[in-house]
Design a protein around this motif. Structure first.
Motif, mmCIF file in Angstrom:
data_model
loop_
_atom_site.group_PDB
_atom_site.id
_atom_site.type_symbol
_atom_site.label_atom_id
_atom_site.label_comp_id
_atom_site.label_asym_id
_atom_site.label_seq_id
_atom_site.Cartn_x
_atom_site.Cartn_y
_atom_site.Cartn_z
ATOM 1 N N ALA A 9 12.334 25.514 16.669
ATOM 2 C CA ALA A 9 12.809 26.535 16.024
ATOM 3 C C ALA A 9 13.843 27.554 16.939
ATOM 4 C CB ALA A 9 11.650 27.865 15.759
ATOM 5 N N TRP A 10 14.032 27.368 18.213
ATOM 6 C CA TRP A 10 14.795 28.041 19.060
ATOM 7 C C TRP A 10 16.119 27.196 19.172
ATOM 8 C CZ3 TRP A 10 14.226 32.814 19.296
ATOM 9 C CH2 TRP A 10 13.040 33.653 19.328
ATOM 10 N N ARG A 11 16.080 25.799 18.519
ATOM 11 C CA ARG A 11 17.388 25.142 18.920
ATOM 12 C C ARG A 11 18.078 25.065 17.517
ATOM 13 N NH1 ARG A 11 15.068 20.238 19.582
ATOM 14 N NH2 ARG A 11 12.906 20.724 20.002
ATOM 15 N N ARG A 12 17.782 25.827 16.524
ATOM 16 C CA ARG A 12 18.621 25.896 15.375
ATOM 17 C C ARG A 12 19.581 26.746 15.579
ATOM 18 N NH1 ARG A 12 14.853 27.630 10.469
ATOM 19 N NH2 ARG A 12 14.279 29.347 11.892
ATOM 20 N N ALA A 15 19.186 30.555 15.450
ATOM 21 C CA ALA A 15 18.534 31.096 16.749
ATOM 22 C C ALA A 15 19.687 31.130 17.695
ATOM 23 C CB ALA A 15 17.305 30.383 16.969
ATOM 24 N N PHE A 260 18.222 37.124 12.817
ATOM 25 C CA PHE A 260 18.034 35.585 13.267
ATOM 26 C C PHE A 260 17.192 35.391 14.323
ATOM 27 C CE2 PHE A 260 23.091 35.248 12.499
ATOM 28 C CZ PHE A 260 22.762 35.229 11.155
ATOM 29 N N ILE A 261 17.050 36.111 15.319
ATOM 30 C CA ILE A 261 16.006 35.981 16.496
ATOM 31 C C ILE A 261 14.450 36.097 15.853
ATOM 32 C CG2 ILE A 261 15.255 36.749 18.431
ATOM 33 C CD1 ILE A 261 17.874 37.292 19.409
ATOM 34 N N ASP A 263 13.690 35.827 12.473
ATOM 35 C CA ASP A 263 13.538 34.397 11.713
ATOM 36 C C ASP A 263 12.883 33.437 12.686
ATOM 37 O OD1 ASP A 263 13.798 35.902 9.447
ATOM 38 O OD2 ASP A 263 15.771 35.100 9.381
ATOM 39 N N SER A 264 13.605 33.186 13.783
ATOM 40 C CA SER A 264 13.159 32.098 14.665
ATOM 41 C C SER A 264 12.168 32.249 15.576
ATOM 42 C CB SER A 264 14.355 31.857 15.854
ATOM 43 O OG SER A 264 15.712 31.462 15.082
ATOM 44 N N ASP A 267 9.230 31.295 13.028
ATOM 45 C CA ASP A 267 9.102 29.878 12.864
ATOM 46 C C ASP A 267 8.261 29.274 14.025
ATOM 47 O OD1 ASP A 267 10.346 30.211 10.409
ATOM 48 O OD2 ASP A 267 12.262 29.687 11.090
ATOM 49 N N ALA A 268 8.705 29.873 15.396
ATOM 50 C CA ALA A 268 8.162 29.155 16.295
ATOM 51 C C ALA A 268 6.854 29.740 16.506
ATOM 52 C CB ALA A 268 9.002 29.765 17.733
ATOM 53 N N SER A 274 6.734 25.465 12.416
ATOM 54 C CA SER A 274 7.328 24.766 13.506
ATOM 55 C C SER A 274 7.375 23.288 13.421
ATOM 56 C CB SER A 274 6.501 25.146 14.931
ATOM 57 O OG SER A 274 7.070 24.602 16.095
#
Length: 282
Positions: A9-12, A15, A260-261, A263-264, A267-268, A274
């Motif tokens: 999720a943090w590599r999208r 993010a 953005f953060i 949402d990420s 997801d994380a 995830s």
């Protein structure tokens, strides 16, 4: 030996964009005196100069450098937004946890108070409180906290209700743990994830509310370099577009970054989402 990797999720891209923007503004806040080419209050330049090599963002109606004011405005808007969210979280989460854990009459009374606050549009209620207290940043902070804490209370209550009948909570009660100890030690760690997500998303809303009050003359007062107040000044001379454009873009960038953060982060912290993101990357 397995390599450590960031969660998918943090590599999208969104993010990464959000984190880069937030890091950028944090650096601007820290190094504002070194980055600003002029004093944000200095009025020693011609009025309404368009963007140029001498004044990258132009000057405003009294000859102040817009770039310098945007840079110093970050020192006001972003830290105050963080403080707003922290205060609202403490008040709302405490009330929501008490309502959800004890239930009954306590829950009914506290939730009716929350419903009363939800009966009014947030910006209207914030305007009323700020107008009653008088225009200033401190009063704007109090007004926004007043309209923001109910959301945290309602979410926290729902999370606590979902946990209070769990086996580990029953075991904590059986060994004689107090209600405060159970709430702080057993329940709080299990609701931090959803609360963190909401807090991150609310940072953008806090900046918008603060800027909105300042735009209406109920927040920062001149000559404070606050982004909402700068947009308000620029709206009165709209043909000199740069006066309002650049602080407006600063507000937009920060709000998008926190969204953005948030949402990420959601997801994380959601195992199902995830796993789905990881499967899409394979």
């Amino acid at each position: 030996m397995p390599r450590w990797r960031l969660p998918a999720a943090w590599r999208r891209p969104l993010a990464v964009v959000g984190i880069v923007i937030v890091v950028f503004w944090v650096l601007v806040i820290i190094f504002a005196p070194l980055l600003a080419p002029y004093s944000p209050l200095a009025q020693d330049s011609p009025r309404f100069l368009p963007p140029s090599p001498e004044h990258w963002f132009g000057t405003d109606g009294v000859g102040r450098d817009v770039l310098s004011r945007v840079i110093y405005g970050a020192r006001i808007s972003i830290p105050i937004a963080v403080m707003l969210v922290a205060l609202s979280l403490v008040v709302g989460a405490t009330i929501g946890a008490i309502a959800g854990y004890f239930g009954g009459t306590v829950d009914a009374v506290l939730m009716r108070i929350v419903d009363l606050f939800f009966a009014f549009p947030a910006i209207i209620l914030a305007m009323a409180v700020s107008a009653a207290l008088g225009p200033s940043l401190v009063n704007a902070v109090l007004a926004i906290v007043v309209v923001s804490w109910p959301a945290y209370a309602r979410v926290t209550r729902s999370l606590v209700i979902g946990l209070r009948d769990s086996n580990f909570i029953a075991a904590s009660r059986l060994i004689g743990a107090s209600s405060i100890r159970t709430l702080g030690r057993d329940i709080a760690p299990n609701i931090l994830g959803p609360i963190a997500i909401i807090s991150t998303l609310e940072l953008g809303n806090a900046i918008l509310l603060l800027s909105g009050l300042s735009y209406l003359g109920l927040g920062a007062v001149p000559p404070t370099p606050e982004w909402g107040a700068m947009v308000s000044e620029g709206s009165r001379v709209f043909y000199n577009y740069w006066v309002a454009l650049f602080p407006g873009l600063a507000i937009l960038s920060v709000v998008l970054a926190f969204n953005f953060i948030g949402d990420s982060l959601r997801d994380a912290l959601d195992p199902r989402t995830s796993r789905a993101v990881s499967a899409m990357e394979l």
